[in-house]
Design a protein around this motif. Sequence first.
Motif, PDB file in Angstrom:
ATOM      1  N   SER A 102       0.550  -1.378  -0.273  1.00 42.00           N
ATOM      2  CA  SER A 102      -0.119  -0.240  -0.019  1.00 42.00           C
ATOM      3  C   SER A 102       0.569   1.579  -0.077  1.00 42.00           C
ATOM      4  N   GLY A 103       1.872   1.206  -0.342  1.00 38.72           N
ATOM      5  CA  GLY A 103       2.896   2.437  -1.108  1.00 38.72           C
ATOM      6  C   GLY A 103       3.601   2.649   0.202  1.00 38.72           C
ATOM      7  N   THR A 104       3.660   1.765   0.537  1.00 39.02           N
ATOM      8  CA  THR A 104       4.930   1.985   2.576  1.00 39.02           C
ATOM      9  C   THR A 104       5.662   0.528   2.447  1.00 39.02           C
ATOM     10  N   ASN A 105       6.885   1.024   2.531  1.00 39.91           N
ATOM     11  CA  ASN A 105       8.029   0.073   2.751  1.00 39.91           C
ATOM     12  C   ASN A 105       8.415  -0.678   4.014  1.00 39.91           C
ATOM     13  N   TYR A 106       8.024  -2.051   4.175  1.00 40.47           N
ATOM     14  CA  TYR A 106       8.472  -2.396   5.072  1.00 40.47           C
ATOM     15  C   TYR A 106      10.159  -3.309   5.002  1.00 40.47           C
ATOM     16  N   ILE A 107      10.707  -3.614   6.392  1.00 36.18           N
ATOM     17  CA  ILE A 107      11.690  -4.974   6.268  1.00 36.18           C
ATOM     18  C   ILE A 107      11.253  -6.390   7.076  1.00 36.18           C
ATOM     19  N   ALA A 108      11.259  -6.885   6.633  1.00 34.16           N
ATOM     20  CA  ALA A 108      11.015  -8.409   7.303  1.00 34.16           C
ATOM     21  C   ALA A 108      12.034  -9.087   7.277  1.00 34.16           C
ATOM     22  N   VAL A 109      11.511  -9.512   8.481  1.00 33.61           N
ATOM     23  CA  VAL A 109      12.112 -10.679   8.775  1.00 33.61           C
ATOM     24  C   VAL A 109      11.311 -11.956   9.440  1.00 33.61           C
ATOM     25  N   THR A 110      11.320 -13.148   8.336  1.00 36.25           N
ATOM     26  CA  THR A 110      11.219 -13.992   9.087  1.00 36.25           C
ATOM     27  C   THR A 110      12.384 -15.247   9.805  1.00 36.25           C
ATOM     28  N   GLY A 111      11.097 -16.042  10.264  1.00 32.70           N
ATOM     29  CA  GLY A 111      12.195 -17.345  11.423  1.00 32.70           C
ATOM     30  C   GLY A 111      11.195 -18.257  11.267  1.00 32.70           C
ATOM     31  N   CYS A 112      12.112 -19.407  11.920  1.00 32.10           N
ATOM     32  CA  CYS A 112      11.078 -20.131  12.582  1.00 32.10           C
ATOM     33  C   CYS A 112      11.862 -21.025  14.676  1.00 32.10           C
ATOM     34  N   ILE A 113      11.172 -22.024  14.910  1.00 30.72           N
ATOM     35  CA  ILE A 113      11.296 -23.019  16.398  1.00 30.72           C
ATOM     36  C   ILE A 113      12.861 -23.499  15.746  1.00 30.72           C
ATOM     37  N   THR A 114      14.119 -23.484  15.605  1.00 30.07           N
ATOM     38  CA  THR A 114      14.755 -24.983  15.428  1.00 30.07           C
ATOM     39  C   THR A 114      14.073 -25.497  15.458  1.00 30.07           C
ATOM     40  N   GLY A 115      14.381 -26.415  14.385  1.00 29.05           N
ATOM     41  CA  GLY A 115      13.989 -27.771  15.057  1.00 29.05           C
ATOM     42  C   GLY A 115      12.100 -28.050  14.981  1.00 29.05           C
ATOM     43  N   ALA A 116      11.550 -26.864  14.022  1.00 28.50           N
ATOM     44  CA  ALA A 116      10.123 -26.918  14.002  1.00 28.50           C
ATOM     45  C   ALA A 116       9.785 -26.171  12.972  1.00 28.50           C
ATOM     46  N   CYS A 117      10.668 -25.754  11.984  1.00 26.42           N
ATOM     47  CA  CYS A 117      10.200 -25.442  11.320  1.00 26.42           C
ATOM     48  C   CYS A 117       9.159 -24.950  10.076  1.00 26.42           C
ATOM     49  N   ALA A 118       8.432 -26.659  10.225  1.00 26.88           N
ATOM     50  CA  ALA A 118       7.138 -26.927   9.132  1.00 26.88           C
ATOM     51  C   ALA A 118       6.148 -26.272  10.178  1.00 26.88           C
ATOM     52  N   SER A 119       6.139 -26.187  11.457  1.00 27.33           N
ATOM     53  CA  SER A 119       5.165 -25.849  11.953  1.00 27.33           C
ATOM     54  C   SER A 119       5.181 -24.414  13.168  1.00 27.33           C
ATOM     55  N   HIS A 120       6.128 -24.179  13.205  1.00 28.14           N
ATOM     56  CA  HIS A 120       6.603 -22.665  14.450  1.00 28.14           C
ATOM     57  C   HIS A 120       7.138 -21.569  13.896  1.00 28.14           C
ATOM     58  N   ARG A 121       6.962 -20.672  12.260  1.00 27.55           N
ATOM     59  CA  ARG A 121       7.144 -19.370  12.676  1.00 27.55           C
ATOM     60  C   ARG A 121       6.710 -18.159  12.761  1.00 27.55           C
ATOM     61  N   GLY A 122       7.685 -17.285  12.312  1.00 24.34           N
ATOM     62  CA  GLY A 122       7.263 -16.377  13.183  1.00 24.34           C
ATOM     63  C   GLY A 122       7.441 -14.972  11.681  1.00 24.34           C
ATOM     64  N   LEU A 123       7.234 -14.027  11.491  1.00 24.04           N
ATOM     65  CA  LEU A 123       7.347 -12.607  11.122  1.00 24.04           C
ATOM     66  C   LEU A 123       7.597 -11.112  11.227  1.00 24.04           C
ATOM     67  N   VAL A 124       8.218 -10.640  11.114  1.00 26.65           N
ATOM     68  CA  VAL A 124       8.052  -8.814  12.070  1.00 26.65           C
ATOM     69  C   VAL A 124       8.330  -8.360  10.830  1.00 26.65           C
ATOM     70  N   LEU A 125       7.664  -7.370  10.617  1.00 24.71           N
ATOM     71  CA  LEU A 125       7.552  -6.348   9.365  1.00 24.71           C
ATOM     72  C   LEU A 125       8.043  -5.174  10.606  1.00 24.71           C
ATOM     73  N   ILE A 126       8.140  -4.419  10.084  1.00 27.78           N
ATOM     74  CA  ILE A 126       9.476  -3.352   9.914  1.00 27.78           C
ATOM     75  C   ILE A 126       9.403  -1.591   9.316  1.00 27.78           C
ATOM     76  N   ARG A 127       8.327  -1.535   9.410  1.00 26.49           N
ATOM     77  CA  ARG A 127       7.924  -0.152   8.969  1.00 26.49           C
ATOM     78  C   ARG A 127       9.332   0.522   8.398  1.00 26.49           C
ATOM     79  N   GLU A 128       9.225   1.253   7.435  1.00 27.04           N
ATOM     80  CA  GLU A 128      10.704   1.325   6.783  1.00 27.04           C
ATOM     81  C   GLU A 128      12.242   2.789   7.552  1.00 27.04           C
ATOM     82  N   ASP A 129      10.914   3.230   8.665  1.00 32.31           N
ATOM     83  CA  ASP A 129      11.173   4.324   9.358  1.00 32.31           C
ATOM     84  C   ASP A 129      11.089   3.981  10.981  1.00 32.31           C
TER      85      ASP A 129
END
Length: 180
Positions: A102-129
């Motif tokens: 929607s016209g805004t830039n975000y920095i995305a970091v994805t991750g997961c729990i070691t050994g459980a990536c198929a079922s335990h995932r995460g995403l953090v979106l940080i607006r550019e500012d």
Amino acid sequence: MRDRVTLGSLLAMTALLLTACVVEPPAGTPPPPLVGILSGDTPATKYGATGRDVLDNPAIQDKVRALFGADWRPAAEGGGKLSAGAAAFFGITSPPQAVRMSGTNYIAVTGCITGACASHRGLVLIREDGELLLARVDEGGYSHYYAFGLPGERAATGPAVVDAAWRALQRTASWRLANR
């Protein structure tokens, strides 16, 4: 006789699938935002070259902890409702990626729990500012959503925005790298 029952069941299921319809969302529901993954000279590395660097960057670190609140620590250690704690969902992280919604830039970091990536995932979106953070963690089939920033800005975002970024990032190589 048994072949007739099997054939009849298959025909009935096929007919049912062919007559199924798509249900429209409730009136007034906005469509999910279009999401673009930016490449080249982007702000993805503004806070660090790796996902861990971004989450531990002094300008962002306290905001990430505030974003998750008590859920940052495991429930067994006095944390919130996440059994492993949100920090564990970023035990393995992807390189940061720039996402435009929607016209805004975000920095995305994805991750997961070691050994459980198929079922335990995460995403953090940080607006550019760095003033608005959004997140989603999937804990074995249950999704938890988080927002940090000015109340009016948080109200303008929601699970549909985070889910749109989640789906776009799932198609990238770094998502697969982080969630191996």
